[in-house]
Structures are given as structure tokens and as C-alpha cells.
Scaffold this active site. Structure first.
Site, PDB file in Angstrom:
ATOM      1  N   ARG A 180       0.878  -1.188   0.000  1.00  0.00           N
ATOM      2  CA  ARG A 180       0.000   0.000   0.000  1.00  0.00           C
ATOM      3  C   ARG A 180       0.905   1.225   0.000  1.00  0.00           C
ATOM      4  NH1 ARG A 180      -5.321   1.364   3.540  1.00  0.00           N
ATOM      5  NH2 ARG A 180      -6.093  -0.051   1.931  1.00  0.00           N
ATOM      6  N   HIS A 182      -7.453   0.703  -6.309  1.00  0.00           N
ATOM      7  CA  HIS A 182      -7.574  -0.155  -5.118  1.00  0.00           C
ATOM      8  C   HIS A 182      -8.244  -1.461  -5.577  1.00  0.00           C
ATOM      9  CE1 HIS A 182      -7.685  -1.459  -1.114  1.00  0.00           C
ATOM     10  NE2 HIS A 182      -8.591  -0.658  -0.578  1.00  0.00           N
ATOM     11  N   GLN A 202      -9.986  -4.202  -3.222  1.00  0.00           N
ATOM     12  CA  GLN A 202     -11.278  -3.792  -2.660  1.00  0.00           C
ATOM     13  C   GLN A 202     -12.411  -4.198  -3.599  1.00  0.00           C
ATOM     14  OE1 GLN A 202     -12.121  -2.038   0.315  1.00  0.00           O
ATOM     15  NE2 GLN A 202     -14.142  -2.674  -0.375  1.00  0.00           N
ATOM     16  N   ASP A 219     -17.384   6.722  -1.353  1.00  0.00           N
ATOM     17  CA  ASP A 219     -16.091   6.622  -0.660  1.00  0.00           C
ATOM     18  C   ASP A 219     -15.788   8.019  -0.103  1.00  0.00           C
ATOM     19  OD1 ASP A 219     -13.531   5.881   0.190  1.00  0.00           O
ATOM     20  OD2 ASP A 219     -12.624   6.021  -1.805  1.00  0.00           O
ATOM     21  N   CYS A 265     -16.405   1.317   0.852  1.00  0.00           N
ATOM     22  CA  CYS A 265     -15.212   0.501   1.121  1.00  0.00           C
ATOM     23  C   CYS A 265     -14.752   0.628   2.566  1.00  0.00           C
ATOM     24  CB  CYS A 265     -14.090   0.896   0.167  1.00  0.00           C
ATOM     25  SG  CYS A 265     -13.655   2.646   0.276  1.00  0.00           S
ATOM     26  N   ARG A 306     -13.516  -8.890   2.345  1.00  0.00           N
ATOM     27  CA  ARG A 306     -12.109  -8.618   2.002  1.00  0.00           C
ATOM     28  C   ARG A 306     -11.282  -9.872   2.281  1.00  0.00           C
ATOM     29  NH1 ARG A 306      -9.964  -3.492   1.550  1.00  0.00           N
ATOM     30  NH2 ARG A 306      -8.149  -4.670   0.863  1.00  0.00           N
TER      31      ARG A 306
END
Ligand code: CP
Ligand code: NVA
Length: 302
Positions: free
Chosen positions: A101, A128, A131, A220, A260, A288
Site C-alpha cells: 500500500r 484499489h 477492494q 467513498d 469501502c 475482504r
């Protein structure tokens, strides 16, 4: 192979990963022990905070009989100037895969260029993708059609989650409406990439029109990690995009709400929607783990 962007895989491969994730989830829920990654090690590099990504990858490796190593960039040699290429070369010659990340997406490509082992994006400023694997798994579980369905994303349409969602949903056969201020339009590159999969893809500032017929409403944060902006101006720019009961009423009656996470109650989503009956954010977060398992087994079994 690496998984740095949604377009690193084909629609067929996306289907394989989702099917594997669903199978591993069902087996896990039935109590089966699946040590498919015994003796495998995942290095996890973080230059930004995380709760779900770190825990889902580490737990996935543990439950699959493997091991995960957490590396904070600030206490790794990159903080003293070692290149990402050389970090990839060293780590990738010891572990079976690297998940990272990072801020700039170029860090991931540099890491992957040096690493003999596959590199997975745990989020960059550009995308991402992990996700979105969990998101598509969740939409499927909610008996929402992927192929032929419609997702409406409301908010910062140029951020990492929006980019991956746009491409991932189009790959899965969904129409996508991105709704937000004109200054937060996705790039032409991403719009064209999504359109290449043949579904209807649009960017609009008209929330009512964009939400019409939506099976899924997604939002988001308005300010992503690493974004430099004055909070006050961000709030005033995005306030008309808040997902609240009125906005949800423009989507299908049985539409689900997704985020998310982490969420900012009272900003991009009202508490009544986030905690309300249409929200599937808990299921989405727990997926996830299962999506990460599907991806890891798919990548490392090759
Ligand atoms: N959704 C997500 O990636 O969460 P974290 O930032 O907690 O990892
Ligand atoms: N767009 C958000 C996603 C967090 C999981 C960010 O980058 O901060």
C-alpha cells in the site's frame, strides 16, 4: 504475474478469482481447513494506514496455512533511500508474494520491476483493485446481477476506488454511472478503458439521472489518504453528493448501499444510510478476507 490494476486481469480471470473466493468462503464457513498456501510467505508493505487490508491479507495467509510479514515503510530501508526496485529484488527473492500500500502508483511498478515474486496492490493513489474483488463478491451474494446490473458511484469520481470500481464493474458486465462535481471527473483513459468492455458507462453531475435504475449505490471518502486539500472547500464541493435517504430514493427500491470504509458519517454518507437496512458494508468488509484468499490462491497456485 502482478495485480496492480483491475486491467492486469481479464474478465475471465476476474470470474475465476470471484468463483474461487466464493468457494473458499463456503468451505471456510462449513469448518473446512484449507492449507492451500502452506509454507508460503507474503510480505506486506505499508506506507499508509490500514485496518481492513492489513488484517484481511494477514488472516488469509494464516487461515490458508501460510505466513505474512508486516513491513512499515518508515522503519524499512526505503526510508533511508533504498530504491523500490532493490527492495522488490530482495523481498521477492525470499517471499512468495508482496502486497504493498503506497502513495504513487509508480512505486508499485518499480517494486514489481525488481521483484521476482508477484506484487499485489493494497492501494495506491491510482487504484484499489483488491477492494473491488470483495465488492463484486458482495454484490453477487446480495443476489444482484453482475452482468446486466447497474452500479452508481457518488462522490470523488477520480479517486483510486472509483477508478478500480469503474473498470472492475464494467469487466463484470455492469453499467456504471459515476456522479460527482465536474472537477472530479474520471480521466478519459479510465472512461475509455471501462467502455472497452461494452457496458454503459457515464459520468454525470445529475444525481437523480445517474441513480435511476441503480442496483447498487456506492460512495467513498471525499478526501483520500495523501490528498492535499482544504477540508472546508472539499466539504462545500461535495455536500450535494452526500448519500442520504433522499439520494437513495432515486435508485431502485431494493438497491444496496456500499462503502469501502473507513466512512465519515455526516459527510459522504448519512448515519441513517450507513447503519440502515439497505447497507451491506459489514458483509462487504468481511468479504475482504475471502476475496484476498481467492486472489492469493489464484496467483500463487500458478
Ligand atoms: N477499505 C480499505 O482498504 O480499508 P483499510 O484502509 O482499513 O485497509
Ligand atoms: N479512497 C480512499 C480509500 C481508503 C480505503 C483512500 O485512498 O484514502
Amino acid at each position: 504475474m502482478d495485480f496492480l490494476k483491475m486491467s492486469d486481469i481479464t474478465p475471465v480471470q476476474l470470474g475465476e478469482i470471484l468463483a474461487l473466493s466464493a468457494k473458499l468462503k463456503a468451505e471456510y464457513k462449513s469448518g473446512a481447513i484449507n492449507h492451500l498456501l502452506e509454507h508460503k510467505t507474503l510480505a506486506m508493505i505499508f506506507s499508509k494506514p490500514s485496518t481492513r487490508t492489513r488484517v484481511s491479507f494477514e488472516t488469509a495467509m494464516t487461515q490458508l496455512g501460510g505466513h505474512a510479514i508486516f513491513l512499515d515503510t518508515s522503519v524499512s530501508q526505503v526510508s533511508r533511500g533504498e530504491t523500490w526496485h532493490d527492495t522488490g529484488l530482495a523481498l521477492g527473492s525470499m517471499v512468495d508474494a508482496i502486497m504493498a500500500r503506497v502513495h504513487a502508483h509508480s512505486v508499485l511498478t518499480e517494486l514489481a520491476a525488481g521483484s521476482p515474486a508477484p506484487v499485489i496492490s493494497g492501494l495506491s493513489a491510482l487504484e484499489h483493485p483488491c477492494q473491488i474483488l470483495a465488492d463484486l463478491l458482495t454484490i453477487q451474494e446480495c443476489a444482484k446481477p453482475l452482468s446486466g446490473g447497474k452500479l452508481a458511484y457518488v462522490g470523488d469520481c477520480a479517486n483510486n476506488v472509483a477508478n478500480s470500481l469503474l473498470v472492475g464493474c464494467a469487466m463484470a458486465g455492469m453499467d456504471v454511472s459515476l456522479i460527482g462535481p465536474a472537477s472530479k471527473k474520471p480521466s478519459e483513459e479510465y472512461l475509455n478503458l471501462a467502455r472497452s468492455f461494452g457496458t454503459r458507462v457515464e459520468f454525470t453531475a445529475d444525481a437523480k439521472a445517474g441513480l435511476a435504475g441503480a442496483d447498487v449505490v456506492y460512495t467513498d471518502t471525499w478526501l483520500s489518504m495523501g490528498d492535499q486539500a482544504d477540508e472546508k472547500s472539499v466539504l462545500s464541493l461535495f455536500l450535494p453528493c452526500q448519500v442520504n435517504a433522499k439520494l437513495m430514493s432515486h435508485a431502485k427500491k431494493d438497491a444496496i448501499f456500499m462503502h469501502c470504509l473507513p466512512a465519515h458519517r455526516g459527510q459522504e454518507v448519512s448515519a441513517e444510510v450507513l447503519d440502515g437496512p439497505q447497507s451491506v458494508v459489514g458483509q462487504q468488509a468481511s468479504n475482504r478476507l475471502h476475496a484476498q484468499k481467492g486472489l492469493l490462491v489464484w496467483l500463487l497456485a500458478k
